[in-house]
Write a protein that holds these residues in place. Sequence first.
Motif, short mmCIF file in Angstrom:
data_model
loop_
_atom_site.label_atom_id
_atom_site.label_comp_id
_atom_site.label_asym_id
_atom_site.label_seq_id
_atom_site.Cartn_x
_atom_site.Cartn_y
_atom_site.Cartn_z
N GLY A 132 5.48 3.87 22.00
CA GLY A 132 5.29 4.17 20.59
C GLY A 132 5.03 2.90 19.81
O GLY A 132 5.28 1.79 20.29
N GLY A 133 4.50 3.06 18.61
CA GLY A 133 4.18 1.89 17.79
C GLY A 133 4.84 1.96 16.43
O GLY A 133 5.72 2.79 16.16
N ARG A 134 4.40 1.07 15.56
CA ARG A 134 4.99 0.98 14.22
C ARG A 134 4.66 2.21 13.40
O ARG A 134 3.61 2.82 13.55
CB ARG A 134 4.45 -0.25 13.50
CG ARG A 134 4.85 -1.57 14.12
CD ARG A 134 4.32 -2.72 13.29
NE ARG A 134 2.87 -2.69 13.20
CZ ARG A 134 2.17 -3.38 12.31
NH1 ARG A 134 2.79 -4.12 11.41
NH2 ARG A 134 0.85 -3.31 12.28
N PRO A 135 5.55 2.59 12.47
CA PRO A 135 5.25 3.71 11.57
C PRO A 135 4.14 3.33 10.60
O PRO A 135 3.83 2.16 10.39
CB PRO A 135 6.58 3.93 10.84
CG PRO A 135 7.28 2.61 10.90
CD PRO A 135 6.88 2.01 12.22
N VAL A 136 3.55 4.34 9.99
CA VAL A 136 2.46 4.13 9.04
C VAL A 136 2.98 4.35 7.62
O VAL A 136 4.11 4.76 7.41
CB VAL A 136 1.28 5.07 9.33
CG1 VAL A 136 0.73 4.82 10.72
CG2 VAL A 136 1.71 6.53 9.18
N GLY A 137 2.10 4.08 6.65
CA GLY A 137 2.44 4.37 5.26
C GLY A 137 3.45 3.42 4.67
O GLY A 137 4.56 3.82 4.32
N GLY A 138 3.10 2.14 4.54
CA GLY A 138 4.03 1.15 4.02
C GLY A 138 3.51 0.40 2.82
O GLY A 138 2.31 0.41 2.52
N ALA A 139 4.42 -0.27 2.13
CA ALA A 139 4.10 -1.15 0.99
C ALA A 139 3.17 -0.47 0.00
O ALA A 139 2.15 -1.03 -0.42
CB ALA A 139 3.49 -2.46 1.49
N ILE A 140 3.50 0.75 -0.41
CA ILE A 140 2.67 1.48 -1.37
C ILE A 140 2.78 0.77 -2.72
O ILE A 140 3.87 0.58 -3.25
CB ILE A 140 3.11 2.95 -1.46
CG1 ILE A 140 3.06 3.59 -0.06
CG2 ILE A 140 2.23 3.73 -2.42
CD1 ILE A 140 3.56 5.01 0.00
N SER A 141 1.63 0.38 -3.26
CA SER A 141 1.60 -0.61 -4.34
C SER A 141 0.79 -0.14 -5.53
O SER A 141 -0.21 0.57 -5.39
CB SER A 141 0.99 -1.92 -3.81
OG SER A 141 1.62 -2.36 -2.63
N THR A 142 1.23 -0.58 -6.71
CA THR A 142 0.47 -0.39 -7.94
C THR A 142 0.78 -1.55 -8.87
O THR A 142 1.68 -2.35 -8.60
CB THR A 142 0.80 0.96 -8.60
OG1 THR A 142 -0.14 1.22 -9.65
CG2 THR A 142 2.20 0.97 -9.19
N LYS A 143 0.03 -1.64 -9.95
CA LYS A 143 0.27 -2.72 -10.91
C LYS A 143 1.54 -2.45 -11.70
O LYS A 143 1.77 -1.34 -12.17
CB LYS A 143 -0.92 -2.86 -11.87
CG LYS A 143 -0.75 -3.96 -12.90
CD LYS A 143 -1.91 -3.99 -13.88
CE LYS A 143 -1.71 -5.05 -14.94
NZ LYS A 143 -0.54 -4.79 -15.80
N LYS A 144 2.34 -3.47 -11.86
CA LYS A 144 3.58 -3.36 -12.63
C LYS A 144 3.26 -3.22 -14.11
O LYS A 144 2.32 -3.84 -14.62
CB LYS A 144 4.44 -4.59 -12.38
CG LYS A 144 5.87 -4.46 -12.88
CD LYS A 144 6.70 -5.67 -12.44
CE LYS A 144 8.15 -5.51 -12.87
NZ LYS A 144 8.98 -6.66 -12.41
N VAL A 145 4.05 -2.42 -14.81
CA VAL A 145 3.83 -2.19 -16.24
C VAL A 145 4.00 -3.50 -17.00
O VAL A 145 5.01 -4.19 -16.87
CB VAL A 145 4.82 -1.14 -16.78
CG1 VAL A 145 4.72 -1.04 -18.30
CG2 VAL A 145 4.55 0.21 -16.14
N GLY A 146 2.98 -3.86 -17.78
CA GLY A 146 3.06 -5.01 -18.66
C GLY A 146 3.04 -6.36 -17.97
O GLY A 146 3.35 -7.37 -18.60
N ALA A 147 2.68 -6.42 -16.70
CA ALA A 147 2.69 -7.69 -15.98
C ALA A 147 1.58 -7.70 -14.94
O ALA A 147 1.16 -6.66 -14.45
CB ALA A 147 4.04 -7.93 -15.31
N ILE A 148 1.12 -8.92 -14.60
CA ILE A 148 0.15 -9.08 -13.51
C ILE A 148 0.96 -9.28 -12.24
O ILE A 148 1.13 -10.39 -11.73
CB ILE A 148 -0.80 -10.26 -13.76
CG1 ILE A 148 -1.43 -10.13 -15.15
CG2 ILE A 148 -1.88 -10.29 -12.68
CD1 ILE A 148 -2.23 -8.87 -15.36
N ALA A 149 1.52 -8.21 -11.75
CA ALA A 149 2.40 -8.26 -10.59
C ALA A 149 2.35 -6.92 -9.87
O ALA A 149 1.98 -5.90 -10.45
CB ALA A 149 3.83 -8.61 -11.00
#
Length: 722
Positions: free
Chosen positions: A451-468
């Motif tokens: 078996g291998g690593r799971p999928v679906g990680g580090a789900i990301s979006t822009k933080k409110v009011g910041a460039i982060a």
Amino acid sequence: MQSIHRGNELTGRRQTCQENPFNTDSETQLTGFKRDQKENHLKPINVDLCRSENREAHHTSEYEVPNLIVRRGQCFLINVEFSREFIADQDSISLKFVTGSRPAQSRGSVVPVSPVDHLVDGQWGFKMSGLKGSLMTLTVSTGSDAIIGRYEMFIDTAHSGQMGQERWRHKHMDDIFLLFNPWHKGDAVYLAQELERSEYVLNETGRLWLGALEKHFVRPWYFGQFDYISLIAAISILDQSEIADRARSNPVTVTRAVCRALNHTERDCGILYASWSGRYEDATAPYAWAGSPSILEEYVRTRKGVKYGQCWTLAAVATTILRTLGIPARCVTCYRAVHDSDYSGPINTHWSVDMRPKTDMDDAIWNYHVWAEAWFTRSDLPQGYDGWQATDPTPMECSEGVMTCGPAPVTAILRGDLHIGFETKYMFAELHGGRVHWQVDTEGNMEAFIGGRPVGGAISTKKVGAIAREDVTSAYRYPEGSSEQKEVVERASRLCGWKYPDLTVTAKEDIEFKLEGGPDKNGDIRITLRMRNTVGEGRIADVYMGALSVFYTGVTADELKRVTSNVLLDPKAENNCMLELKCADYIDKKDCDSHVTAYVMAKIRETGQRFATVQSYCLDRPQLEIKTEGRAVKGQSFNVVVKLTNTLSVPLTEGIISVDGPGMVRADGIKLRKASVSPGEEIRETVTLTARRPGVKELVAVFHCRQICNVGAAAEIDVVKD
């Protein structure tokens, strides 16, 4: 810029539909309203929509379309100058608001509005809030569940005198646009926090996270929801969507219609052709766009699908259209997302008996995948599914015969409630599952061995009011290995018929494997497979290490380099196998938007123990900066300087820069003056822009060349009035 009148440039209904019956020639037929020519009529001679005041109150001042643009459920003012003074006991006034291609009161697209003593919040009505001579001020309230779109306004007056009742109808020449209202509690799109409304409704720029799980990067994007073309395109999309007029009041159906409208297919003439071919010479490459307005402008001008886009381009344009219509929206990136078309659960990777990858048989794991989220309540579902709704405009599978996906409640995806919402099953499959490695013999028989690593990680979006970056993984899936996650996957497995294969276990697994390394900043790649023998007996490992050029969708292109070796592992000792790839040896053998993926397999001769893994690598981007020169004044040209530093160990050739931003006359497709930028070299390009709107704006610059793409930078600029 002139106001918009109702006309063919925005209509998109089928020609078989009857013409709008609510026009000058057929008013009498529709309403029983007859224009009398007597001179004592109460006639509107001047109607002031108080655009500046109303637009400021409704957070629509930035829209470049100059018409009155208001948000539903909220009051606005109208000043009406009549031909004579209003006589309270003899004169009466009413309003009608008309929308759609076949308006009718029975369909909710003709709204008669009568005067009331007290306005009810979120309901249609108007009251006379001021009267001075022949000038009257009306305060108009719209329904918080009203149809959104473009309206015509009629003012009906009647006078009761000795000769009976005399009536008059005035049609205002300019259209009024009614949008969703995230500021109104009665609206399905209501968003409570002002900072979130500023980010997800009003912010014209944002960030998209791309790359790979281990090394992601960000590129800026200009959404441009207030550009003139964005509102024109959004209304045009609704006109062409063929959804009923009443359905335009529902953010669920509107969001689904927008999602469908993004994809250009043989059946649907959508906005963007999606392509991952790497061959874009006949048009604009997906990575060359700096923002949504340039895409929408080409679409509205040509009425043809625009070439080309990919998942993040499609999601960004969807976000633009949703924000334009007043629906809070954002882009979301999922790393290691699955394209599992049969919802089978395991993500299969195949190897031949001589330890070579059989990539033509594999399920695709995307390095990253971007979709859009929209915020609204779900009155069509049981309680508990309000909030963010995932909608994926990238054409991967058909749903109900069309390329569309969502809106699916994020809460339903988290809980594994696959029967809730639209295509929730598909969204769930993108985020769950694990890789299973199979070995295939010459007769096609297969054996699952690891078996291998799971999928679906580090789900990301822009933080409110910041460039982060904000990690929203916990909103979509429970922590890997937790009891909640196991329960959700087991329930989904029963619903979908998922079945994980039994893995073949060797008698002894006494070798520890670890893959390390990756690309340096200069683009050279060094990957090391470390093997540690934990027992007092020697072992021999047969090792394959291959570097392949792979699109971010997981589709392989070419093998760049391979290493095969027989490695002796002494008792209680460690040994390594290494694959090195110089940037100059591979950069011109792959497309600029593809990644390098390592396929590694090892087998121990004495015990039969096997190890396999697949790892994608993303190169560091060259450095790009953008700075302004001097003062920026509305309506005047000004210069910005774009600085590029080549951090790779190879020259960058055929470089192109584009610059865009809120209210700017964009600069697209500017070729670098130098045909080749040497390693370590720094160059500057001066770009001339013109600002259409004052205020603090964020400029977006993007760069691509033959070797690499999706290089971005952003900078703020204060545009002042002259």
